[in-house]
Every structure is written in C-alpha cells, then in structure tokens.
Design a protein around this motif. Structure first.
Motif, PDB file in Angstrom:
ATOM      1  N   ILE A 114       0.107  30.000 -23.023  1.00  0.00           N
ATOM      2  CA  ILE A 114       1.542  29.765 -23.187  1.00  0.00           C
ATOM      3  C   ILE A 114       1.767  28.473 -23.965  1.00  0.00           C
ATOM      4  N   GLN A 115       0.975  27.457 -23.664  1.00  0.00           N
ATOM      5  CA  GLN A 115       1.105  26.197 -24.390  1.00  0.00           C
ATOM      6  C   GLN A 115       0.758  26.366 -25.863  1.00  0.00           C
ATOM      7  N   GLU A 116      -0.222  27.185 -26.150  1.00  0.00           N
ATOM      8  CA  GLU A 116      -0.580  27.419 -27.551  1.00  0.00           C
ATOM      9  C   GLU A 116       0.531  28.172 -28.283  1.00  0.00           C
ATOM     10  N   ILE A 117       1.181  29.101 -27.592  1.00  0.00           N
ATOM     11  CA  ILE A 117       2.326  29.798 -28.184  1.00  0.00           C
ATOM     12  C   ILE A 117       3.427  28.806 -28.518  1.00  0.00           C
ATOM     13  N   PHE A 118       3.727  27.907 -27.581  1.00  0.00           N
ATOM     14  CA  PHE A 118       4.780  26.920 -27.822  1.00  0.00           C
ATOM     15  C   PHE A 118       4.424  26.020 -29.011  1.00  0.00           C
ATOM     16  N   ALA A 119       3.184  25.572 -29.062  1.00  0.00           N
ATOM     17  CA  ALA A 119       2.772  24.691 -30.159  1.00  0.00           C
ATOM     18  C   ALA A 119       2.895  25.397 -31.503  1.00  0.00           C
ATOM     19  N   ALA A 120       2.455  26.657 -31.552  1.00  0.00           N
ATOM     20  CA  ALA A 120       2.556  27.424 -32.798  1.00  0.00           C
ATOM     21  C   ALA A 120       4.008  27.674 -33.161  1.00  0.00           C
ATOM     22  N   GLU A 122       6.600  25.880 -32.427  1.00  0.00           N
ATOM     23  CA  GLU A 122       7.211  24.643 -32.916  1.00  0.00           C
ATOM     24  C   GLU A 122       6.833  24.404 -34.376  1.00  0.00           C
ATOM     25  N   THR A 123       5.555  24.590 -34.699  1.00  0.00           N
ATOM     26  CA  THR A 123       5.098  24.381 -36.071  1.00  0.00           C
ATOM     27  C   THR A 123       5.768  25.355 -37.036  1.00  0.00           C
ATOM     28  N   LEU A 124       5.946  26.604 -36.580  1.00  0.00           N
ATOM     29  CA  LEU A 124       6.504  27.658 -37.420  1.00  0.00           C
ATOM     30  C   LEU A 124       8.032  27.710 -37.382  1.00  0.00           C
ATOM     31  N   TYR A 158       7.363  19.497 -26.597  1.00  0.00           N
ATOM     32  CA  TYR A 158       7.667  20.169 -27.869  1.00  0.00           C
ATOM     33  C   TYR A 158       9.134  19.932 -28.228  1.00  0.00           C
ATOM     34  N   PRO A 159       9.482  18.703 -28.599  1.00  0.00           N
ATOM     35  CA  PRO A 159      10.905  18.366 -28.801  1.00  0.00           C
ATOM     36  C   PRO A 159      11.551  19.088 -29.968  1.00  0.00           C
ATOM     37  N   ASN A 160      10.766  19.604 -30.891  1.00  0.00           N
ATOM     38  CA  ASN A 160      11.329  20.310 -32.044  1.00  0.00           C
ATOM     39  C   ASN A 160      11.328  21.827 -31.869  1.00  0.00           C
ATOM     40  N   LEU A 161      10.948  22.289 -30.688  1.00  0.00           N
ATOM     41  CA  LEU A 161      10.961  23.721 -30.394  1.00  0.00           C
ATOM     42  C   LEU A 161      12.231  24.063 -29.632  1.00  0.00           C
ATOM     43  N   LYS A 162      12.959  25.075 -30.092  1.00  0.00           N
ATOM     44  CA  LYS A 162      14.169  25.521 -29.415  1.00  0.00           C
ATOM     45  C   LYS A 162      13.785  26.517 -28.317  1.00  0.00           C
ATOM     46  N   PHE A 163      13.995  26.142 -27.059  1.00  0.00           N
ATOM     47  CA  PHE A 163      13.748  27.000 -25.907  1.00  0.00           C
ATOM     48  C   PHE A 163      15.064  27.658 -25.501  1.00  0.00           C
TER      49      PHE A 163
END
Length: 288
Positions: A114-120, A122-124, A158-163
């Motif tokens: 799940i953490q890897e999904i969030f990191a990806a 955010e990058t994408l 992941y501050p740049n990821l919209k949850f």
C-alpha cells in the motif's frame, strides 16, 4: 444544478438482470444520469482483470471512457500483486486514467504494498480514492484502526498525494463520540454529530485530504445533522465532491436531492454547491 459524479460502477455491454444486484451498461445509464442532473461521471475500476468482481476492470472502464468522450472518465485499480507497481500505474495513466480508485486491497495502510502504491501515485500525480475496511480479513478495502492513525501518517508522508476518503469506517470518524468497535465503525451514523471528530481534525491539518460524498456513508455523515452537515460542507467546500456509488438505473441516493433542497431554500450557498457539485472534481481530475 449540474453535477459530476466521481464514483460510478458500470459495464460496457449490458448484461441480463439477475435476482441479485445487477449492473447497468454505460449507455443504459445515461438517461438516469440526466434525470439526476449528472453530466459527467468517473468510473471506478475493479482491478486488472483478475478480481472476483465480474465487471469494471481497467480495460472495460477505459473502453467506456473512449466510447463516451467527455461524459465518462475512469480511474485505474490494481490487483493484489506487489510487483512492478510504478510501471503498471504509469501504463494506466498513459492510457487515460485520471486517478486510482477505488483502492480496495485488503491490506493495512502501513503494509509495504500500500505504501508503494501511495509513493507511485504521488510521483505520477494520480489521486487515490480509497475504500476502507476496519480490519484485515473483513470484506474489502485498505485497513486502518479507529481514529485513522495510519491514514494520518500517510497524509504526512505523502503531502503531494491527494487522498479521497470513502466508505463507512472513514465517514464514521466525523463525530467526536465515534466508537472504535468493528460493528459501530460499519454502521451508518445517526443523530447529532458530536464536536471533536477526527475527520474535522484531519481536514483542518492536511490539505491533501479530500472527501467522496457517495453512498449512504458520505450521505448520512452530512445529512444526519443538518446544522453540522451544512457547516462541514461550507468549511471544506474546496475538498468535498459529489458522488453516488450507483451501479444500475434503479439506484438513487438521497444526498443529491438534499443538496438541491438546501440550495433552493437558501441554506446552502451557490458558491459552495457549485464547488461540491462539479467544480472540485473537474479541477482535481482535469476533466474536460
């Protein structure tokens, strides 16, 4: 007022009705959407084709969006396979996915996959709309404890990821007296909302948290206490989005009519209503 629905489940071809829940095709759903003033819809994916859910894979959602440009858009999803997560998500984004959703792998939020999904994501720059489960092994959805401590850690990380929060265990936390036992976390809220709810704290603290108002989870959270619900909508109007979670033409959730009634009687400001009804979704997902 026109609306954009950020949470639909549909098929490309119409399948015969059964005695159980049936799913409408995207084409057959169009008149029903028009009746509800829904001009655009985002399709939720069931995964990459190996899911137990027999409809709505990434490929099928993409087919629908391509067949109905400007009306339907789609989010991608992943099967519970931990390899090549970034590459898979990058492929789906290149195919037109506007986000990931609804993410429902039944693993704890702090699980490495799940953490890897969030990191990806955010990058994408792929927003993540998640379904939440109260514990591993219970139904489906990413898992957090009462009070959503793991979600908070990811909002920080992941501050740049919209949850985009969805489902009952998420919206249960709107009230300060929310119980932490499993059965309570899965029940629709009733009565007045007690101050001090974790959701208000999380929305206040983390600007990357958004809310999916679909189904009776989001709907009940807002409508159970009119005074609180209206103030919540106004305070967080830049990060809340109308949605239904409909799967067929026989379904209709009450929040849409409630919002319209509140607007018509002057209790819901037009600016707030427009943002929630369609402007936030169109901006966040780049819909055009």
């Amino acid at each position: 007022m026109k609306k954009t629905d950020i949470h639909l489940h549909l098929t490309f071809e119409q399948h015969p009705k059964t005695e159980h829940m049936f799913v409408s095709s995207a084409e057959h759903m169009l008149p029903h959407l028009r009746e509800l003033s829904i001009e655009k819809g985002i399709l939720m994916s069931s995964g990459e084709g190996n899911s137990a859910v027999p409809f709505g894979s990434n490929d099928e959602c993409r087919q629908i969006a391509e067949a109905f440009p400007g009306i339907y858009f789609w989010m991608c999803n992943l099967d519970d396979v931990p390899e090549n997560i970034f590459e898979r998500l990058e492929t789906y984004k290149n195919q037109g996915a506007v986000g990931i959703g609804e993410l429902m792998i039944n693993r704890s939020i702090d699980d490495p996959m799940i953490q890897e999904i969030f990191a990806a994501a955010e990058t994408l720059s792929l927003p993540v709309l998640f379904h939440m489960s109260p514990e591993v092994g219970y139904e489906y959805g990413i898992v957090d404890d009462a009070g959503l401590p793991l979600l908070e850690e990811s909002l920080k990380k992941y501050p740049n990821l919209k949850f985009i929060g969805h489902s009952q265990p998420f919206w249960h936390e709107i009230s300060g007296d929310a119980s932490g036992d499993l059965s309570s976390r899965m029940e629709w809220g009733k009565g007045e909302v007690a101050p001090g709810g974790r959701l208000s704290y999380l929305f206040d603290t983390y600007p990357n948290l958004y809310g999916d108002l679909s189904a009776n989870s989001g709907g009940c959270a807002i409508m159970r206490d009119e005074t609180f619900g209206l103030s919540f909508l106004e305070k967080y109007c830049d990060r809340l989005m109308f949605a239904t979670d409909m799967v067929n033409v026989d379904m209709e959730f009450p929040l849409g009519k409630w919002l319209e009634e509140m607007y018509q009687c002057g209790k819901l400001k037009e600016e707030v209503y427009r943002k929630i009804a369609y402007q936030n979704a169109e901006s966040l997902f780049g819909l055009h």
